[in-house]
Design a protein around this motif. Structure first.
Motif, PDB file in Angstrom:
ATOM      1  N   VAL A  25     -18.538 -21.178  71.276  1.00  0.00           N
ATOM      2  CA  VAL A  25     -17.291 -21.558  70.611  1.00  0.00           C
ATOM      3  C   VAL A  25     -17.562 -22.605  69.528  1.00  0.00           C
ATOM      4  N   LEU A  26     -18.404 -23.582  69.830  1.00  0.00           N
ATOM      5  CA  LEU A  26     -18.753 -24.590  68.821  1.00  0.00           C
ATOM      6  C   LEU A  26     -19.460 -23.958  67.627  1.00  0.00           C
ATOM      7  N   GLU A  27     -20.337 -22.985  67.916  1.00  0.00           N
ATOM      8  CA  GLU A  27     -21.042 -22.290  66.833  1.00  0.00           C
ATOM      9  C   GLU A  27     -20.070 -21.514  65.950  1.00  0.00           C
ATOM     10  N   ILE A  28     -19.091 -20.858  66.581  1.00  0.00           N
ATOM     11  CA  ILE A  28     -18.105 -20.087  65.813  1.00  0.00           C
ATOM     12  C   ILE A  28     -17.256 -21.016  64.952  1.00  0.00           C
ATOM     13  N   CYS A  29     -16.849 -22.140  65.520  1.00  0.00           N
ATOM     14  CA  CYS A  29     -16.069 -23.103  64.742  1.00  0.00           C
ATOM     15  C   CYS A  29     -16.860 -23.612  63.532  1.00  0.00           C
ATOM     16  N   TYR A  30     -18.155 -23.793  63.719  1.00  0.00           N
ATOM     17  CA  TYR A  30     -19.009 -24.250  62.622  1.00  0.00           C
ATOM     18  C   TYR A  30     -19.110 -23.194  61.517  1.00  0.00           C
ATOM     19  N   LEU A  32     -16.761 -20.880  60.804  1.00  0.00           N
ATOM     20  CA  LEU A  32     -15.469 -20.375  60.306  1.00  0.00           C
ATOM     21  C   LEU A  32     -15.342 -20.437  58.779  1.00  0.00           C
ATOM     22  N   THR A  45     -16.088 -17.159  56.988  1.00  0.00           N
ATOM     23  CA  THR A  45     -15.347 -15.970  57.434  1.00  0.00           C
ATOM     24  C   THR A  45     -15.240 -14.944  56.319  1.00  0.00           C
TER      25      THR A  45
END
Length: 761
Positions: free
Chosen positions: A242-247, A249, A252
């Motif tokens: 989740v932290l990796e995805i937030c980083y 974003l 996108t």
């Protein structure tokens, strides 16, 4: 409201202990030996062979009796509807398993046919399942990560993933873990281990599937935003992802995000329309099929992959894959994952199967279901499928569209075969974001399981705790380790509940032979002179010590203190006797020598007594063992210790309500002896009460009374106590249920001559 009808109830019989019951009922001591049981199980006969064949291959028993007139139309409509659902779900869940989409179609074909032959549920839809798919995906990405297949691209001057060998290796890993999980299920079924699902309680399963659904959602976010996060493994990997995805974003892909949003909104709207028109529509609108068809057409016409870099499914080969034996060298690396997948897959399938079996009035064989699922997965592993179970959404559609037998499942497999052979290649331009959207929308049901928490809080807080802890463990430790930890926690709650049972003193319902806890009722009466003690849990090593402590607290008798005082007094009496013997010998010697006789005052041990003795001290204790379903060696020793210790202070201890297995445990545990026989065991509490009331005659009480005084106080002090208590004897009276009036309710008053309780304070 009509008055409750009351009928007379009267029983006239002798007081029966366990010995009397054995004699009256002619208990049989002949039990088959282990060798006899093995011989009996190995015997073969024509009827037994036929029964074994029909049980192992259920299709042989029900297919010849298949009613075309009653079932064919419903099964046909249901089969087509479910087959259409298999297409988008199979492709979407293949993404969860990190294998090419076409392998999801294979997994919706071979296992379904195998289950049609060997399964016993008429309604569940076998095929791809989100939770198992994400568990498979965790294994495939761990053993075949992208980093192992990086190559240098001279055109772009950067490292890229070589997709073809990576996908081939992941398919081999998925096939191996699927084949091995199938073998586990077959072995468990052959050894009649179907009861393993009992360790998966409903709160545990629902908490686990909800936690696994969160893993599924997070794993698909990369397709929703068009990003490529680094895969993290092990505990807390979900948080790192989740932290990796937030980083990532800010990177996108807008085209991919727009496709995802439109697909999710469209799917939700049509599903709500389905729900609104459910009573008017004979067949639900195939929203997922329409979604992938429309998305594929738009992607092909607009060229989403080329113009907007939207990731699409890609090459879908026509035809079926030839059978290939799984790579045995991978078994050692996936054995733990395979067992977890086997247990989860079976737990989901049998739970859903039993729901529909109960609804439609037929039986689902738990052990045969294990074998059927095991064969589905092991055969599927040979044909490069990934692990399957049943899906709630497909099962609901199969049942609501008229499916009545396993024929509906076979027809859905034929639909998938037709799609795989001729239509599959048409979906090569399907955006993966649409498949992710299908997964998100299908998980709505699992997300609604969060509403279990307030419901369980009101009904059973321990079940709520199991749900919440299972959910948290699944999130933090991943589905494989999370399941093991959740089962361990669930079993700990059982141990804690048996370690902290409810201990009660029972009283008699007036004019009946019924006994209930005193604290729960207002009109109960405690039988004078008798303490009836009950624990709400079985008695074994984990709570044996607490059982003894609770008995002491409820009875008000500090047995340790009394026994210690008795031993000290006995030792002091013996020392006094020796001293007196020496003095007597000395006096005799003086007399012989003609010397003067010298008298010395004999020391007497005196115990300070309360001015008013506690009238609640019992003459007898009845241990109600009706909640106890087994006794281990510690439990047997505990009961033996209680009977011995309280017997030392002249309180009779008897047992009531023992199951046959508990009596056998007492027998093998060495509870009985020449002095302790089955005559201290009674079938009911009332039998035990009547025995305790009638066991002591006047003379027996008087003898016991003198023995207690003599042992504890010595001769001279006994004479003083006798004169002190004599004045109370005529005034003091207790009541008891007369044996002649054992149907309850009539009391006789008799003089209580056993006043030894005043001497053991």
């Amino acid at each position: 409201m009509a008055e409750r009808r009351r009928m007379g109830y009267s029983v006239h019989r002798e007081i029966l202990d366990e010995e009397a019951v054995d004699e009256l009922a002619k208990k049989s001591d002949s039990k088959p030996s282990l060798s006899e049981k093995i011989k009996k199980s190995m015997r073969c006969s024509g009827p037994r062979l036929k029964s074994c064949l029909l049980g192992s291959v259920p299709v042989v028993s029900w297919l010849p009796r298949y009613s075309i007139r009653e079932n064919a139309l419903g099964d046909l409509i249901s089969g087509i509807s479910v087959g259409i659902m298999h297409l988008p779900q199979g492709m979407a869940y293949a993404l969860l398993a990190s294998v090419p989409a076409v392998f999801g179609l294979y997994s919706s074909f071979y296992p379904v046919l195998v289950y049609f032959i060997f399964g016993t549920s008429k309604h569940i839809s076998i095929g791809t399942f989100a939770v198992l798919s994400v568990m498979i995906g965790g294994v495939t990405e761990r053993l075949a990560p992208d980093s192992d297949f990086m190559t240098w691209d001279n055109v772009t001057n950067r490292s890229v993933v070589d997709v073809i060998p990576r996908d081939a290796e992941r398919v081999r890993v998925a096939a191996a873990v699927t084949f091995l999980s199938g073998l586990f299920q077959i072995l468990l079924g052959l050894v009649q281990f179907g009861f393993v699902v009992t360790y998966l309680s409903e709160p545990l399963v629902r908490g686990y599937t909800t936690g696994a659904a969160i893993h599924v959602i997070v794993s698909q976010l990369k397709y929703t935003f068009g990003i490529s996060p680094v895969r993290h493994g092990g505990p807390l990997s979900l948080i790192y992802t989740v932290l990796e995805i937030c980083y990532l974003l800010p990177k996108t892909n807008i085209g991919t995000l727009v496709v995802s949003i439109v697909a999710i909104i469209g799917l939700i709207l049509v599903k709500e329309l389905n729900s609104y028109l459910s009573k008017k529509l004979p067949v639900p609108i195939p929203v997922e099929l329409l979604g992938i068809v429309i998305a594929t057409v738009i992607s092909w016409q607009v060229n989403l992959a080329g113009r907007y870099r939207v990731d699409v499914v890609g090459l879908i080969p026509s035809g079926l894959q030839p059978p290939v034996l799984p790579t045995a060298s991978l078994f050692g690396q996936v054995i733990g994952d395979a067992f977890a997948i086997a247990v989860v897959g079976y737990g989901i399938a049998i739970s859903l199967g039993r729901i529909f079996a109960l609804k439609y009035g037929y039986k689902v064989d738990s052990n045969q279901e294990l074998i059927a699922l095991g064969l589905s997965n092991s055969v599927g592993g040979i044909f490069q499928c990934f692990a399957t179970s049943c899906s709630m959404s497909r099962t609901m559609v199969q049942e609501s569209t008229g499916g009545k037998t396993q024929v509906a499942g076979a027809l859905s497999a034929i639909v998938i075969l037709f799609i795989t052979l001729w239509i599959g290649t048409l979906f090569e331009d399907l955006p993966k974001a649409v498949l992710a959207a299908i997964i998100f929308v299908n998980l709505q049901g699992m997300m609604k399981q969060f509403m279990d928490i307030p419901v369980l809080w009101r009904s059973n807080k321990i079940d709520m705790m199991i749900w919440v802890v299972t959910f948290i463990l699944t999130l933090l430790l991943n589905p494989d380790l999370g399941l093991a930890a959740a089962i361990g926690f669930s079993m700990l709650t059982v141990i804690f509940r048996t370690q902290l049972p409810k201990y009660s003193i029972l009283g008699q319902v007036p004019n009946t032979d019924i006994y209930r806890p005193l604290e729960d009722y207002e009109q109960l009466k405690q039988v004078p002179g008798i303490l009836i003690f009950r624990s709400s849990a079985t008695l074994y090593f984990a709570n044996a010590e607490m059982y003894q402590e609770a008995l002491g607290e409820k009875s008000g008798i500090d047995i340790t203190k009394l026994l210690s005082a008795k031993k000290k007094l006995e030792a002091k009496r013996k020392r006094q006797e020796k001293k007196n013997a020496k003095e007597a010998a000395k006096r005799n010697s003086v007399d012989v020598e003609g010397g003067p006789e010298k008298e010395e005052q004999r020391e007497i041990a005196i115990i300070e007594m309360d001015a008013e003795p506690d009238p609640s001290l019992p003459r007898a204790i009845i241990l109600d063992l009706s909640p106890v379903n087994f006794l281990d060696t510690v439990g047997v020793k505990t009961l033996r210790s209680i009977q011995r210790d309280y017997g030392e202070i002249c309180i009779e201890v008897v047992l009531a309500g023992c199951l046959t297995g508990v009596v056998d445990n007492l027998q093998t545990g060495g509870f009985f002896s020449e002095k302790v026989t089955k005559s201290c065991l009674f079938s009911t509490v009332h039998d035990a009460v009547l025995h305790c009331q009638s066991a002591r005659t006047h003379s027996q009480d008087k003898v016991m009374y003198w023995i207690v005084l003599l042992v504890i106080f010595g001769l001279e002090q006994t004479e003083k106590l006798e004169s002190r208590l004599q004045t109370k004897q005529g005034d003091r009276r207790d009541t008891f249920v007369s044996p002649e009036n054992s149907d309850g309710g009539y009391y006789e008053e008799v003089p209580d001559t056993c006043l030894y309780e005043e001497c053991i304070l």
